[in-house]
Scaffold this active site. Structure first.
Site, short mmCIF file in Angstrom:
data_model
loop_
_atom_site.label_atom_id
_atom_site.label_comp_id
_atom_site.label_asym_id
_atom_site.label_seq_id
_atom_site.Cartn_x
_atom_site.Cartn_y
_atom_site.Cartn_z
CD GLN A 133 33.93 110.98 50.73
OE1 GLN A 133 34.83 111.60 50.17
NE2 GLN A 133 33.12 110.16 50.07
CG ASP A 139 39.66 106.66 54.62
OD1 ASP A 139 40.17 106.64 53.47
OD2 ASP A 139 39.71 107.67 55.36
CB CYS A 172 36.17 108.76 51.31
SG CYS A 172 37.78 108.46 52.05
NE ARG A 179 41.02 117.79 51.51
CZ ARG A 179 40.86 116.63 50.86
NH1 ARG A 179 41.89 116.05 50.30
NH2 ARG A 179 39.67 116.07 50.77
#
Ligand code: CP
Ligand code: NVA
Length: 301
Positions: free
Chosen positions: A137, A218, A259, A107
């Site tokens: 995701q 999101d 998410c 990440r």
């Protein structure tokens, strides 16, 4: 080398196989304790590096648990604690890690970091989120939609909010899984131009969600966005909040996804998050199953 860098870089047949494998592996666990290994342990003896240059709850825990359930071992590394944060090149880091581990999940901020890692690693690399995309995701999201409502092909998915990294992976998935993707949000926060051919843009959220099968949003301020932009972004996005009134305009059986982490009463109300359309906890759980299948795909197991 089979990396998992983005949804549009993975063959649709492989994406479908990953979802099917995830579904089977989820069913096979049959309610056993979370730490108990699967019957099949394809990662027996394997070592997986999980590198985080940004915070994470779901990605970190779901990858770690997933590897262990498949019989492997993990090491969780913070970018700042590695030489990566002190001037060693990504390429050199990739070469060295490849001598110790069988798989790398990273990440990071810039997509270029992920791509340099993948170019120089001698083991598969998985994208655990960059400023630009979040493919793991969306594999979980597709799995979750299909678990509740059947094939996503031909369905209408509406994203209300910031045209960010999670949205970009959704747009890629629309192309690969053949569903309709509508973006509704303010023009300054539009998705990148390269995605425009994959999506429809409708500025009016009420019009956008008409007949929607799935509504998604999101955070309004992503980890890579400067905190100084928070107030401006909130002002731009306020009209795109997913609330009960907006959900009522979607199909009666529409699902809601996020998410997570969510900022309750900003991009989504608690009424929607905890309401009958919401499948956010299944969505979070499915990160585990989808990523286990992604790791198997990468390792050819
Ligand atoms: N959705 C998601 O990736 O969550 P984390 O940032 O907690 O990993
Ligand atoms: N768009 C968010 C997703 C977090 C999982 C971010 O990048 O911060």
């Amino acid at each position: 080398m089979t990396h998992f860098l983005d949804i549009h870089k993975t063959d649709p047949a492989d994406l479908r196989r990953i979802i099917d494998t995830a579904r089977k592996m989820k069913d096979n666990r049959d309610g056993r304790p979370k730490g108990a290994a699967d019957d099949e342990r394809p990662l027996e003896g394997a070592m997986v590096a999980l590198i985080f240059e940004k915070p994470s709850t779901r990605t970190r825990v779901s990858f770690d648990v997933g590897v262990r359930q498949m019989g492997g071992q993990t090491m969780v590394l913070s970018g700042a604690d590695m030489q990566l944060g002190h001037g060693e090149t990504i390429a050199d880091t990739a070469r060295v890690l490849s001598r110790y581990v069988d798989l790398i999940m990273i990440r990071t901020f810039e997509e270029a970091t992920l791509l340099e890692m993948a170019d120089h690693a001698e083991v598969p690399v998985i994208n655990g989120l960059t400023n630009r995309t979040h493919p793991c995701q969306i594999m979980a999201d597709v799995m979750t939609y299909e678990e509740h409502r059947g094939p996503i092909k031909g369905r209408k998915v509406v994203w209300s909010g910031d045209g960010n990294n999670v949205f970009a992976s959704f747009a890629h998935a629309a192309q690969q899984f053949d569903f309709e993707m509508v973006f509704t949000g303010p023009e300054p926060l539009d998705p990148e131009p390269a995605l425009r051919g994959l999506i429809t843009v409708e500025r009016d959220p009420a019009k956008a969600v008409a007949d929607a099968d799935l509504v998604v949003t999101d955070t309004w301020v992503s980890m890579h966005d400067p905190q100084s932009a928070k107030e401006r972004r909130h002002n731009q996005l306020r009209g795109y909040q997913v609330n009960a009134e907006l959900m009522a305009r979607a199909r009666p059986d529409a699902l809601f996804m996020h998410c997570l982490p969510a900022h309750r009463e900003d991009e989504v109300t608690s009424e929607v998050m905890d309401g009958p359309h919401s499948v956010i906890w299944d969505e979070a759980e499915n990160r585990l199953h989808a990523q286990k299948a992604i790791m198997r795909h990468c390792l050819g197991l």
